[in-house]
Design a protein around this motif. Structure first.
Motif, mmCIF file in Angstrom:
data_model
loop_
_atom_site.group_PDB
_atom_site.id
_atom_site.type_symbol
_atom_site.label_atom_id
_atom_site.label_comp_id
_atom_site.label_asym_id
_atom_site.label_seq_id
_atom_site.Cartn_x
_atom_site.Cartn_y
_atom_site.Cartn_z
ATOM 1 N N ALA A 3 28.970 21.956 -28.441
ATOM 2 C CA ALA A 3 29.095 21.900 -29.900
ATOM 3 C C ALA A 3 30.093 20.828 -30.322
ATOM 4 C CB ALA A 3 29.505 23.258 -30.446
ATOM 5 N N SER A 4 31.168 20.671 -29.558
ATOM 6 C CA SER A 4 32.150 19.646 -29.920
ATOM 7 C C SER A 4 31.576 18.239 -29.736
ATOM 8 C CB SER A 4 33.434 19.811 -29.107
ATOM 9 O OG SER A 4 33.192 19.595 -27.740
ATOM 10 N N LEU A 5 30.708 18.066 -28.737
ATOM 11 C CA LEU A 5 30.031 16.770 -28.570
ATOM 12 C C LEU A 5 29.091 16.499 -29.737
ATOM 13 C CD1 LEU A 5 29.089 16.773 -24.777
ATOM 14 C CD2 LEU A 5 30.887 15.453 -25.888
ATOM 15 N N LEU A 6 28.404 17.541 -30.189
ATOM 16 C CA LEU A 6 27.454 17.384 -31.290
ATOM 17 C C LEU A 6 28.142 17.111 -32.622
ATOM 18 C CD1 LEU A 6 24.976 20.256 -30.374
ATOM 19 C CD2 LEU A 6 24.575 17.801 -30.144
ATOM 20 N N GLU A 7 29.414 17.449 -32.720
ATOM 21 C CA GLU A 7 30.150 17.250 -33.970
ATOM 22 C C GLU A 7 31.150 16.095 -33.888
ATOM 23 O OE1 GLU A 7 31.749 21.186 -34.425
ATOM 24 O OE2 GLU A 7 30.100 21.751 -35.744
ATOM 25 N N ASP A 8 31.085 15.302 -32.844
ATOM 26 C CA ASP A 8 32.021 14.195 -32.655
ATOM 27 C C ASP A 8 31.861 13.145 -33.752
ATOM 28 O OD1 ASP A 8 33.846 13.292 -30.163
ATOM 29 O OD2 ASP A 8 33.012 11.517 -31.173
ATOM 30 N N SER A 22 19.865 19.421 -25.254
ATOM 31 C CA SER A 22 18.434 19.716 -25.132
ATOM 32 C C SER A 22 18.025 19.909 -23.677
ATOM 33 C CB SER A 22 17.588 18.625 -25.795
ATOM 34 O OG SER A 22 17.741 17.395 -25.122
ATOM 35 N N LYS A 23 18.572 19.123 -22.778
ATOM 36 C CA LYS A 23 18.240 19.275 -21.355
ATOM 37 C C LYS A 23 18.784 20.586 -20.800
ATOM 38 C CE LYS A 23 17.665 14.416 -20.313
ATOM 39 N NZ LYS A 23 18.146 13.250 -19.583
ATOM 40 N N ILE A 24 20.002 20.925 -21.182
ATOM 41 C CA ILE A 24 20.598 22.178 -20.713
ATOM 42 C C ILE A 24 19.850 23.376 -21.287
ATOM 43 C CG2 ILE A 24 22.665 23.630 -20.885
ATOM 44 C CD1 ILE A 24 24.285 20.972 -20.658
ATOM 45 N N LEU A 25 19.556 23.348 -22.581
ATOM 46 C CA LEU A 25 18.813 24.453 -23.186
ATOM 47 C C LEU A 25 17.429 24.596 -22.568
ATOM 48 C CD1 LEU A 25 19.696 24.097 -26.978
ATOM 49 C CD2 LEU A 25 20.398 25.921 -25.435
ATOM 50 N N SER A 26 16.788 23.481 -22.321
ATOM 51 C CA SER A 26 15.452 23.520 -21.732
ATOM 52 C C SER A 26 15.478 24.123 -20.329
ATOM 53 C CB SER A 26 14.874 22.106 -21.686
ATOM 54 O OG SER A 26 13.585 22.103 -21.159
ATOM 55 N N SER A 27 16.476 23.773 -19.561
ATOM 56 C CA SER A 27 16.560 24.253 -18.178
ATOM 57 C C SER A 27 17.043 25.699 -18.074
ATOM 58 C CB SER A 27 17.507 23.361 -17.373
ATOM 59 O OG SER A 27 17.011 22.052 -17.307
ATOM 60 N N PHE A 28 17.952 26.099 -18.967
ATOM 61 C CA PHE A 28 18.590 27.408 -18.834
ATOM 62 C C PHE A 28 18.360 28.297 -20.053
ATOM 63 C CE2 PHE A 28 21.095 24.345 -16.352
ATOM 64 C CZ PHE A 28 20.938 24.895 -15.085
ATOM 65 N N GLN A 38 21.007 29.367 -31.016
ATOM 66 C CA GLN A 38 20.839 29.151 -32.457
ATOM 67 C C GLN A 38 21.899 28.202 -33.021
ATOM 68 O OE1 GLN A 38 18.481 29.843 -34.510
ATOM 69 N NE2 GLN A 38 17.256 31.077 -33.113
ATOM 70 N N SER A 39 23.127 28.332 -32.561
ATOM 71 C CA SER A 39 24.173 27.450 -33.104
ATOM 72 C C SER A 39 23.948 25.997 -32.689
ATOM 73 C CB SER A 39 25.565 27.926 -32.694
ATOM 74 O OG SER A 39 25.759 27.779 -31.319
ATOM 75 N N LEU A 40 23.512 25.773 -31.445
ATOM 76 C CA LEU A 40 23.226 24.401 -30.998
ATOM 77 C C LEU A 40 22.014 23.834 -31.729
ATOM 78 C CD1 LEU A 40 23.884 24.749 -27.160
ATOM 79 C CD2 LEU A 40 25.296 23.548 -28.834
ATOM 80 N N LEU A 41 20.963 24.631 -31.858
ATOM 81 C CA LEU A 41 19.774 24.159 -32.583
ATOM 82 C C LEU A 41 20.098 23.882 -34.042
ATOM 83 C CD1 LEU A 41 16.929 26.435 -31.169
ATOM 84 C CD2 LEU A 41 17.387 24.032 -30.666
ATOM 85 N N ASN A 42 20.935 24.712 -34.631
ATOM 86 C CA ASN A 42 21.339 24.501 -36.017
ATOM 87 C C ASN A 42 22.054 23.165 -36.181
ATOM 88 O OD1 ASN A 42 21.712 25.262 -38.760
ATOM 89 N ND2 ASN A 42 23.818 25.809 -38.262
ATOM 90 N N THR A 74 10.579 28.034 -25.217
ATOM 91 C CA THR A 74 11.257 27.627 -26.449
ATOM 92 C C THR A 74 10.331 27.633 -27.666
ATOM 93 O OG1 THR A 74 10.756 25.272 -26.158
ATOM 94 C CG2 THR A 74 12.766 26.102 -25.119
ATOM 95 N N HIS A 75 9.037 27.702 -27.446
ATOM 96 C CA HIS A 75 8.074 27.518 -28.534
ATOM 97 C C HIS A 75 8.236 28.519 -29.670
ATOM 98 C CE1 HIS A 75 5.135 25.186 -25.722
ATOM 99 N NE2 HIS A 75 6.320 24.612 -25.831
ATOM 100 N N ALA A 76 8.457 29.784 -29.339
ATOM 101 C CA ALA A 76 8.566 30.803 -30.389
ATOM 102 C C ALA A 76 9.764 30.540 -31.310
ATOM 103 C CB ALA A 76 8.687 32.187 -29.758
ATOM 104 N N VAL A 77 10.847 30.060 -30.760
ATOM 105 C CA VAL A 77 12.043 29.787 -31.573
ATOM 106 C C VAL A 77 11.886 28.479 -32.351
ATOM 107 C CG1 VAL A 77 14.522 29.303 -31.456
ATOM 108 C CG2 VAL A 77 13.541 31.089 -30.024
#
Length: 116
Positions: A3-8, A22-28, A38-42, A74-77
């Motif tokens: 989150a801190s990287l996304l808000e840099d 996206s790579k981490i979420l996709s893998s794990f 949800q917070s990262l996608l937001n 991930t499709h449903a979300v």
């Protein structure tokens, strides 16, 4: 940490953060708590996709969604979130428009996924 990287403040760091997230979420996907997902996608969809300061950040938000769509879980979300990226097809930057077209082509291949 993601989150801190996304808000840099630096756009290239936000781009790298969106790619990594996206790579981490996709893998794990199944191992990460839904609140964190949800917070990262937001952050990616609401802040990055509408980032007025950098077209690279807007394009990375679209590419991040395409990366996530490669994982079927991930499709449903993502299904209800994708339409919020629709206006990027009219972005003033070619790079962003191209990323949206590639996303549309990817979504078209997914059975049961409607983007419009």
């Amino acid at each position: 940490a993601l989150a801190s990287l996304l808000e840099d403040d630096i756009p290239s760091v936000r781009v790298a953060g969106a790619t990594a997230a996206s790579k981490i979420l996709s893998s794990f996907w199944v191992a990460i708590p839904s609140k964190d997902i949800q917070s990262l996608l937001n952050l990616i969809i609401t802040k990055h996709a509408s980032d007025a300061t950098s077209s690279n950040v807007r394009a990375s938000a679209v590419v991040a969604m395409q990366t996530l769509l490669e994982e079927e879980k991930t499709h449903a979300v993502l299904r209800p979130l994708l339409p919020s990226l629709g206006n990027l097809i009219h972005d003033k930057t070619d790079k962003v428009r191209l990323a949206v077209v590639k996303l549309l082509l990817h979504v078209k291949k997914i059975r049961g996924m409607k983007y419009y």
